[in-house]
Design an enzyme around this catalytic site. Sequence first.
Site, PDB file in Angstrom:
ATOM      1  N   ASP A 185      -4.868   3.465  -2.117  1.00 31.40           N
ATOM      2  CA  ASP A 185      -5.810   3.686  -1.026  1.00 31.40           C
ATOM      3  C   ASP A 185      -6.234   5.289  -1.229  1.00 31.40           C
ATOM      4  O   ASP A 185      -5.757   6.107  -0.782  1.00 31.40           O
ATOM      5  CB  ASP A 185      -5.149   3.673   0.496  1.00 31.40           C
ATOM      6  N   GLY A 194      -9.031   3.956   7.000  1.00 33.43           N
ATOM      7  CA  GLY A 194      -8.595   5.566   7.303  1.00 33.43           C
ATOM      8  C   GLY A 194      -7.251   5.750   7.543  1.00 33.43           C
ATOM      9  O   GLY A 194      -6.748   6.823   6.916  1.00 33.43           O
ATOM     10  N   PHE A 195      -6.639   4.900   8.131  1.00 37.16           N
ATOM     11  CA  PHE A 195      -5.069   5.187   8.483  1.00 37.16           C
ATOM     12  C   PHE A 195      -4.336   3.926   8.516  1.00 37.16           C
ATOM     13  O   PHE A 195      -4.723   2.994   8.781  1.00 37.16           O
ATOM     14  CB  PHE A 195      -5.017   5.948   9.960  1.00 37.16           C
ATOM     15  N   GLY A 196      -3.384   4.084   8.102  1.00 40.22           N
ATOM     16  CA  GLY A 196      -2.377   2.900   8.138  1.00 40.22           C
ATOM     17  C   GLY A 196      -1.675   2.613   9.743  1.00 40.22           C
ATOM     18  O   GLY A 196      -1.703   3.324  10.560  1.00 40.22           O
ATOM     19  N   GLY A 197      -1.150   1.291   9.737  1.00 35.69           N
ATOM     20  CA  GLY A 197      -0.377   1.184  10.779  1.00 35.69           C
ATOM     21  C   GLY A 197      -0.992   0.724  11.995  1.00 35.69           C
ATOM     22  O   GLY A 197      -0.742   0.688  13.112  1.00 35.69           O
ATOM     23  N   ASP A 199      -6.614  -6.473   4.035  1.00 40.77           N
ATOM     24  CA  ASP A 199      -5.990  -5.154   4.255  1.00 40.77           C
ATOM     25  C   ASP A 199      -6.321  -4.697   5.579  1.00 40.77           C
ATOM     26  O   ASP A 199      -7.182  -4.607   6.027  1.00 40.77           O
ATOM     27  CB  ASP A 199      -6.525  -4.310   3.306  1.00 40.77           C
ATOM     28  N   GLY A 200      -4.940  -4.471   6.230  1.00 50.79           N
ATOM     29  CA  GLY A 200      -5.006  -4.032   7.549  1.00 50.79           C
ATOM     30  C   GLY A 200      -4.413  -4.794   8.575  1.00 50.79           C
ATOM     31  O   GLY A 200      -4.677  -5.895   8.850  1.00 50.79           O
ATOM     32  N   GLY A 201      -3.237  -4.244   8.897  1.00 54.74           N
ATOM     33  CA  GLY A 201      -2.395  -4.950  10.182  1.00 54.74           C
ATOM     34  C   GLY A 201      -1.674  -6.363   9.767  1.00 54.74           C
ATOM     35  O   GLY A 201      -1.636  -7.036  10.751  1.00 54.74           O
ATOM     36  N   MET A 207     -12.142   4.573  -1.113  1.00 54.34           N
ATOM     37  CA  MET A 207     -12.878   4.699   0.245  1.00 54.34           C
ATOM     38  C   MET A 207     -13.520   6.222   0.159  1.00 54.34           C
ATOM     39  O   MET A 207     -12.898   7.118   0.864  1.00 54.34           O
ATOM     40  CB  MET A 207     -11.674   4.660   1.382  1.00 54.34           C
ATOM     41  N   MET A 246      -8.646   7.986  -0.423  1.00 55.85           N
ATOM     42  CA  MET A 246      -9.736   8.640   0.778  1.00 55.85           C
ATOM     43  C   MET A 246     -10.118   9.860   0.501  1.00 55.85           C
ATOM     44  O   MET A 246      -9.215  10.547   0.086  1.00 55.85           O
ATOM     45  CB  MET A 246      -9.056   8.371   1.986  1.00 55.85           C
ATOM     46  N   GLY A 291       1.414  -2.260   4.005  1.00 51.93           N
ATOM     47  CA  GLY A 291       1.913  -0.810   4.123  1.00 51.93           C
ATOM     48  C   GLY A 291       3.095  -0.923   4.985  1.00 51.93           C
ATOM     49  O   GLY A 291       4.128  -0.756   4.384  1.00 51.93           O
ATOM     50  N   SER A 292       3.057  -0.635   6.045  1.00 54.76           N
ATOM     51  CA  SER A 292       4.129  -0.503   7.094  1.00 54.76           C
ATOM     52  C   SER A 292       4.886  -1.354   7.129  1.00 54.76           C
ATOM     53  O   SER A 292       6.101  -1.106   7.002  1.00 54.76           O
ATOM     54  CB  SER A 292       3.295  -0.139   8.575  1.00 54.76           C
ATOM     55  N   SER A 351       1.035  -1.136  -0.169  1.00 57.29           N
ATOM     56  CA  SER A 351       0.079   0.059  -0.111  1.00 57.29           C
ATOM     57  C   SER A 351       1.026   1.343  -0.055  1.00 57.29           C
ATOM     58  O   SER A 351       1.718   1.528   0.913  1.00 57.29           O
ATOM     59  CB  SER A 351      -0.965  -0.064   1.326  1.00 57.29           C
ATOM     60  N   MET A 374     -11.652  -5.958   5.077  1.00 57.66           N
ATOM     61  CA  MET A 374     -10.811  -5.008   5.862  1.00 57.66           C
ATOM     62  C   MET A 374     -10.499  -5.672   7.220  1.00 57.66           C
ATOM     63  O   MET A 374     -11.377  -5.994   7.815  1.00 57.66           O
ATOM     64  CB  MET A 374     -11.544  -3.817   6.333  1.00 57.66           C
ATOM     65  N   HIS A 377      -8.446   1.319  -4.325  1.00 57.71           N
ATOM     66  CA  HIS A 377      -9.086   0.927  -3.200  1.00 57.71           C
ATOM     67  C   HIS A 377     -10.144   2.165  -3.020  1.00 57.71           C
ATOM     68  O   HIS A 377      -9.538   3.041  -2.347  1.00 57.71           O
ATOM     69  CB  HIS A 377      -8.550   0.274  -2.091  1.00 57.71           C
ATOM     70  N   HIS A 397      -1.072  -1.240  -4.500  1.00 58.51           N
ATOM     71  CA  HIS A 397      -2.373  -1.004  -3.613  1.00 58.51           C
ATOM     72  C   HIS A 397      -2.428   0.532  -3.426  1.00 58.51           C
ATOM     73  O   HIS A 397      -1.562   1.164  -2.865  1.00 58.51           O
ATOM     74  CB  HIS A 397      -2.487  -1.643  -2.417  1.00 58.51           C
TER      75      HIS A 397
END
Length: 219
Positions: free
Chosen positions: A38, A146-149, A179-181, A71, A40, A201-202, A11, A141, A69, A36
């Site tokens: 994102d 809304g936010f990475g990390g 997607d996420g964490g 959002m 928003m 992402g991170s 991402s 999800m 993606h 990817h």
Amino acid sequence: MKKQGIKIAPSILSADFAKMGEEVRALKACGADMVHCDVMDGVFVNNITFGLKMVEDIRKYTDLPLDCHLMIVHPEKYVERFAKAGADVITVHYEACQDNLKEVLLLIKSTGVKCGAVINPDTPVAKIKDVIPLCDMVLVMSVFPGFGGQKFIPSALEKLREIRAIIEESGKDIDLQIDGGVTEENVGEIKAAGANVIVAGSAVFKASDRAAVIAKLKE
């Protein structure tokens, strides 16, 4: 379960925006399979990232598929423009188009781009069950967008298993994305639950050796 190759979709929300072309170009050499994006709007989610111009500009720096993606509210207004900007896949949220999700997915397909449905952590799989066979990809999800990390929400695993069963029953070749964490520590159970497209992402962009991280996420 039909064996699908694992794809890694870093991402770019976690990339250095001042060096975006360079960051995106380097992903292929690191072993990434998709990029990817994102998108928003500050309305559907409580953050603003980037839009059509960013997608159009990074298209010049990579031949990897651009996985956009959205959002955003009223994604149907922008589908054709994202397709023209260079998107290869466009995914839209059930929560943003509850009344016209099927129509939006068909609109995406009509542009020649692959389509996907997305659900948030608090949305049951039943809400999108009927449109899954229309999709080229389904995105679960595992954080609130809304936010990475953010930290992975474990209930996403059961959703992956449920959707994978629906995909298998359909007999279609549909990607299942998470997607996420996602980290090297939890990716094993994520893949075991049925996901074959991993958004990170991170985990990728903050690594000193991005190729090594992507290889570990794939293995």
